[in-house]
Each structure stands twice: as C-alpha cells, then as structure tokens.
Design an enzyme around this catalytic site. Structure first.
Site, PDB file in Angstrom:
ATOM      1  N   SER A 146      43.177  21.693  10.946  1.00  0.00           N
ATOM      2  CA  SER A 146      42.590  22.268  12.149  1.00  0.00           C
ATOM      3  C   SER A 146      41.851  21.175  12.893  1.00  0.00           C
ATOM      4  O   SER A 146      41.390  20.197  12.290  1.00  0.00           O
ATOM      5  CB  SER A 146      41.615  23.389  11.785  1.00  0.00           C
ATOM      6  N   TYR A 159      33.915  26.437   7.610  1.00  0.00           N
ATOM      7  CA  TYR A 159      35.315  26.164   7.950  1.00  0.00           C
ATOM      8  C   TYR A 159      35.538  24.663   8.115  1.00  0.00           C
ATOM      9  O   TYR A 159      36.497  24.096   7.586  1.00  0.00           O
ATOM     10  CB  TYR A 159      35.688  26.906   9.228  1.00  0.00           C
TER      11      TYR A 159
END
Length: 243
Positions: A146, A159
C-alpha cells in the site's frame, strides 16, 4: 499497457485474498489470459460465489479455504496446489486487513490483527511458496502492499506499521531470493475502489480512486515481464494523487 499475454497461458499462479477487491479482479483477468489458478480466501460463502464465476473457463481453477494467519492452512493450500497443478510458478499475496483509527484510540487487538494478516501472513505464505520455487530454481512473488507502506497518513498507525514492515520484508526477500531464481515485486497502490472502504467512515470519493482492474493489469504486466530485467517496485496513485 502492452505486455505479452501469451506468456501467461498455462502458468500456475496462486492468489491469496482472492474473493474480493484486487485479488478477485486479478483472478478474473489472469483466468481470461489462460493462467491456471490456485485461489484462497477465508470467506467460504464468497469462495462458493467465486467458483461459479469461472464456469466455462478454459483455465484450471482451484478454490480453497485459506487463512493466512494459520500456518497449517497455508501449507494445506500449497500442498493442494502442488497435487493438482504439479508446481506453482507465481504467488500474488493479496490478503489484507485494515482499519483507520487514531494512534491513541487504536486497540491492541486491532493492531495485532493488521500485523498478523498483512505482515505475518505475507511472511508465512511467501516462505512456504518460496521454498517450493527455490527447489525449482524459478518463480515470482508479488506482495500487494500500500502507499501507506512508504508515506505517513493520519489515522493509519497500525496499518502503516504492517505495510512499512511488509515493504522491508519484501526488500530482504528480493535480495536473498534473486540469487536462487525467485524474483519478488512490491506493488504499492494508493486508494483503490474496493470493498476495503465499506466499513470505514469518511472515506475518500470512490469515483476518484484507482479501479481495481487497473491494479490487476499492473500485476499481470509484472507476471509477463521478459527475461533480462526485474520490476522490483511499482507505486500506483489515483490521478489526483493521495486522496
């Protein structure tokens, strides 16, 4: 995007997190290009739906329950693929989990889950599949990371920790495995229009996000790379940049 899709015909490719989002879009594209697929996910209902999506497909598609948090489940997934396909040419790690919360409000359980799925799960899956590929002296691994793995975003502490860790893990994998014929790529998408956002309040406008099919095309292009060079990292952002 121009690439030689003929090289995918008959290639045996495993995909984790295959029932939703980038994983599903990638599975549908690779099947249409003639690849044989080993697809895994933990959602049994969506696995059944996925099976029906490939009716009439010319590819060999194997669907299996997979929980990347459990090493036994990963080994069963790999062994099933080997028993049905003989070998695995490539692995695409799409399984992931994320939520956004402030650092002070993030619970230990939420933090642990993101580390367990995104980092530990990718480590375990890559390790077992890489051992098989090293024995064959050939293979590819693609880790879907990501943009949160290399830039700081507010409300993203857990995250980002998992994705920064995955980026570091991938770089070490690249260094060690290339010597044994296994090449590793990290793909870092920005905001992508998937069900990832369904349980997240105040998410960006999904119409401005990257279509999941575009990420799938980039994955296919990496799998089609001709010999002589290796794509180690791709960052993909929406047209407007970070949303």
């Amino acid at each position: 995007m121009v690439f030689n899709t003929n090289s995918l015909k008959g290639k045996n490719i495993a995909i984790t997190g295959a029932t939703k989002g980038i994983g599903r879009a990638t599975a549908m594209l690779l099947s249409s290009l003639g690849a044989n697929l080993l697809l895994g996910a933990r959602d049994v209902i969506h696995l059944q739906d996925l099976t029906s999506s490939f009716s009439g497909s010319q590819s060999n598609v194997i669907v299996q329950y997979l929980n990347v948090e459990e090493e036994k489940s990963i080994m069963e997934f790999l062994n099933l693929g080997l028993s049905k396909l003989g070998k695995i040419d490539a692995l695409v790690n799409c399984a992931g989990y994320g939520l956004f919360n402030s650092f002070l409000d993030l619970t230990t359980e939420e933090f642990d889950r993101m580390i367990s799925v995104n980092l530990r799960g990718s480590f375990l899956t890559s390790k077992h599949f890489a051992n098989h590929m090293v024995r064959n002296k050939r293979g590819q691994i693609i880790n879907i990371n990501s943009i949160a793995g290399n830039i700081v975003l507010e409300g993203n502490s857990g995250y980002s920790a998992s994705k920064f860790g995955l980026l570091g893990l991938t770089k070490v994998m690249q260094l060690e495995l290339r010597k044994q014929g296994v090449f590793v790529t990290s793909i870092l998408p920005g905001s992508t229009n998937t069900s990832f956002w369904d349980h997240i309040d105040n998410h960006p406008d999904k119409s401005k996000m990257i279509p999941q099919e575009v990420i799938a095309m980039n994955i296919a292009s990496v799998l089609c790379q001709p010999e002589g060079a290796v794509v180690e990292e791709i960052t993909i952002t929406p047209p407007l940049g970070v949303l």
